[in-house]
Design a protein around this motif. Structure first.
Motif, PDB file in Angstrom:
ATOM      1  N   UNK A   1       0.922  -1.025   0.228  1.00 52.27           N
ATOM      2  CA  UNK A   1       0.078  -0.058  -0.230  1.00 52.27           C
ATOM      3  C   UNK A   1       1.229   1.697  -0.004  1.00 52.27           C
ATOM      4  N   UNK A   2       0.267   1.718  -1.082  1.00 51.24           N
ATOM      5  CA  UNK A   2       1.416   2.742  -0.713  1.00 51.24           C
ATOM      6  C   UNK A   2       1.342   4.029  -0.175  1.00 51.24           C
ATOM      7  N   UNK A   3       2.191   5.142   0.899  1.00 47.23           N
ATOM      8  CA  UNK A   3       2.089   5.828   1.671  1.00 47.23           C
ATOM      9  C   UNK A   3       1.159   7.111   1.695  1.00 47.23           C
ATOM     10  N   UNK A   4       0.698   7.555   0.096  1.00 50.06           N
ATOM     11  CA  UNK A   4       0.329   9.054   0.131  1.00 50.06           C
ATOM     12  C   UNK A   4      -0.623   8.667  -0.222  1.00 50.06           C
ATOM     13  N   UNK A   5      -2.116   9.585   0.466  1.00 51.57           N
ATOM     14  CA  UNK A   5      -3.147   9.019   0.189  1.00 51.57           C
ATOM     15  C   UNK A   5      -3.420   9.650  -0.910  1.00 51.57           C
ATOM     16  N   UNK A   6      -3.587  11.151  -0.992  1.00 52.50           N
ATOM     17  CA  UNK A   6      -4.351  12.755  -1.372  1.00 52.50           C
ATOM     18  C   UNK A   6      -2.793  12.922  -1.964  1.00 52.50           C
ATOM     19  N   UNK A   7      -3.351  14.221  -2.656  1.00 51.04           N
ATOM     20  CA  UNK A   7      -2.607  15.729  -2.699  1.00 51.04           C
ATOM     21  C   UNK A   7      -3.273  16.267  -3.215  1.00 51.04           C
ATOM     22  N   UNK A   8      -3.685  17.695  -2.412  1.00 50.23           N
ATOM     23  CA  UNK A   8      -3.843  19.204  -2.932  1.00 50.23           C
ATOM     24  C   UNK A   8      -2.948  19.921  -4.028  1.00 50.23           C
ATOM     25  N   UNK A   9      -2.889  20.028  -5.137  1.00 57.51           N
ATOM     26  CA  UNK A   9      -2.338  20.251  -5.947  1.00 57.51           C
ATOM     27  C   UNK A   9      -2.609  21.238  -6.405  1.00 57.51           C
TER      28      UNK A   9
ATOM     29  N   UNK B   1       2.775   4.843   9.345  1.00 55.31           N
ATOM     30  CA  UNK B   1       2.586   3.447  10.055  1.00 55.31           C
ATOM     31  C   UNK B   1       1.041   3.056   9.725  1.00 55.31           C
ATOM     32  N   UNK B   2      -0.024   2.995  11.103  1.00 54.74           N
ATOM     33  CA  UNK B   2      -1.232   2.958  10.833  1.00 54.74           C
ATOM     34  C   UNK B   2      -2.475   4.122  10.383  1.00 54.74           C
ATOM     35  N   UNK B   3      -1.303   5.153  11.267  1.00 55.11           N
ATOM     36  CA  UNK B   3      -2.545   6.353  11.197  1.00 55.11           C
ATOM     37  C   UNK B   3      -2.401   6.902  10.293  1.00 55.11           C
ATOM     38  N   UNK B   4      -3.364   7.476  10.315  1.00 53.90           N
ATOM     39  CA  UNK B   4      -3.601   8.915   8.493  1.00 53.90           C
ATOM     40  C   UNK B   4      -3.304   9.929   9.454  1.00 53.90           C
ATOM     41  N   UNK B   5      -1.484  11.129   8.013  1.00 50.30           N
ATOM     42  CA  UNK B   5      -1.323  12.425   8.871  1.00 50.30           C
ATOM     43  C   UNK B   5      -1.539  13.628   8.329  1.00 50.30           C
ATOM     44  N   UNK B   6      -2.014  14.011   8.153  1.00 50.66           N
ATOM     45  CA  UNK B   6      -2.244  15.472   7.260  1.00 50.66           C
ATOM     46  C   UNK B   6      -1.343  16.684   6.544  1.00 50.66           C
TER      47      UNK B   6
END
Length: 152
Positions: free
Chosen positions: A1-9, A111-116
Motif C-alpha cells: 500500500x502506498x503511503x500517500x493517500x491524496x494530494x492537493x495540487x 504507520x497505521x495512522x492517517x496524517x495531514x
C-alpha cells in the motif's frame, strides 16, 4: 500500500506555501475504511482554528458502502486535527494575518495512522501564477535540449 493517500495540487498553484505542519486527524471507523479504499478528495480543504482547536473543513470522504445506516459518517463534516498547543497558537497567529490561509496539502499514512500536512499559504496573484508557469516551461525546454545534446 502506498503511503500517500491524496494530494492537493491546487494549493501549490494558488498559494505561496511557507511553513508546513504534520497533523494527526480524528476519524471514525467507516472513514478509515473509505480512506483505505482511496475514496477521499482534499482539493478544497482548509484548516480553521476555533475555540483553541484546529478543524479540517472541505475534506470529502465518501461513505463506506457496506456500513449500516447507524454507523455511516457525514461526507464533509469538520474533522478535528491533532496538534500540540504551541502549534495551534502559532497557526492561529498566522491565520490572523491578512491574506494568509491554511490549506491542506497532503494526506498520507504514517504507520497505521492517517496524517495531514497543512501549509501556511499566502495567495498568489494571476501574474505570479503566469510567472511560475513560464519558469516551469523554460526548465522543461532546457532539460529537453540537454538530453538531445547528450544523445549525440
Amino acid at each position: 500500500m502506498s503511503s500517500e493517500i491524496s494530494t492537493n495540487r491546487k494549493a501549490r498553484r494558488d498559494y505561496h506555501i511557507g511553513d508546513t505542519y504534520e497533523c494527526g486527524i480524528e476519524l471514525k471507523g467507516t472513514e478509515v475504511k473509505s480512506i483505505r479504499a482511496g475514496k477521499v478528495n482534499i482539493a478544497d480543504s482548509f484548516v480553521r482554528i476555533e475555540r483553541g482547536q484546529a478543524f479540517l473543513y472541505g475534506c470529502h470522504i465518501q461513505p463506506w458502502e457496506t456500513a449500516g445506516e447507524w454507523f455511516q459518517h457525514a461526507v464533509t463534516r469538520p474533522r478535528r486535527l491533532l496538534l500540540h498547543k504551541k502549534e495551534i497558537l502559532k497557526l492561529d497567529q498566522e491565520q490572523a494575518q491578512k491574506g494568509c490561509t491554511l490549506p491542506c496539502l497532503q494526506m498520507y499514512w504514517s504507520g497505521r495512522h492517517v496524517k495531514v500536512k497543512v501549509g501556511v499559504g499566502k495567495g498568489k496573484t494571476h501574474s505570479d501564477q503566469r510567472h511560475d508557469l513560464k519558469a516551469r516551461t523554460e526548465l522543461r525546454e532546457a532539460q529537453r535540449e540537454m538530453s538531445r545534446f547528450n544523445q549525440r
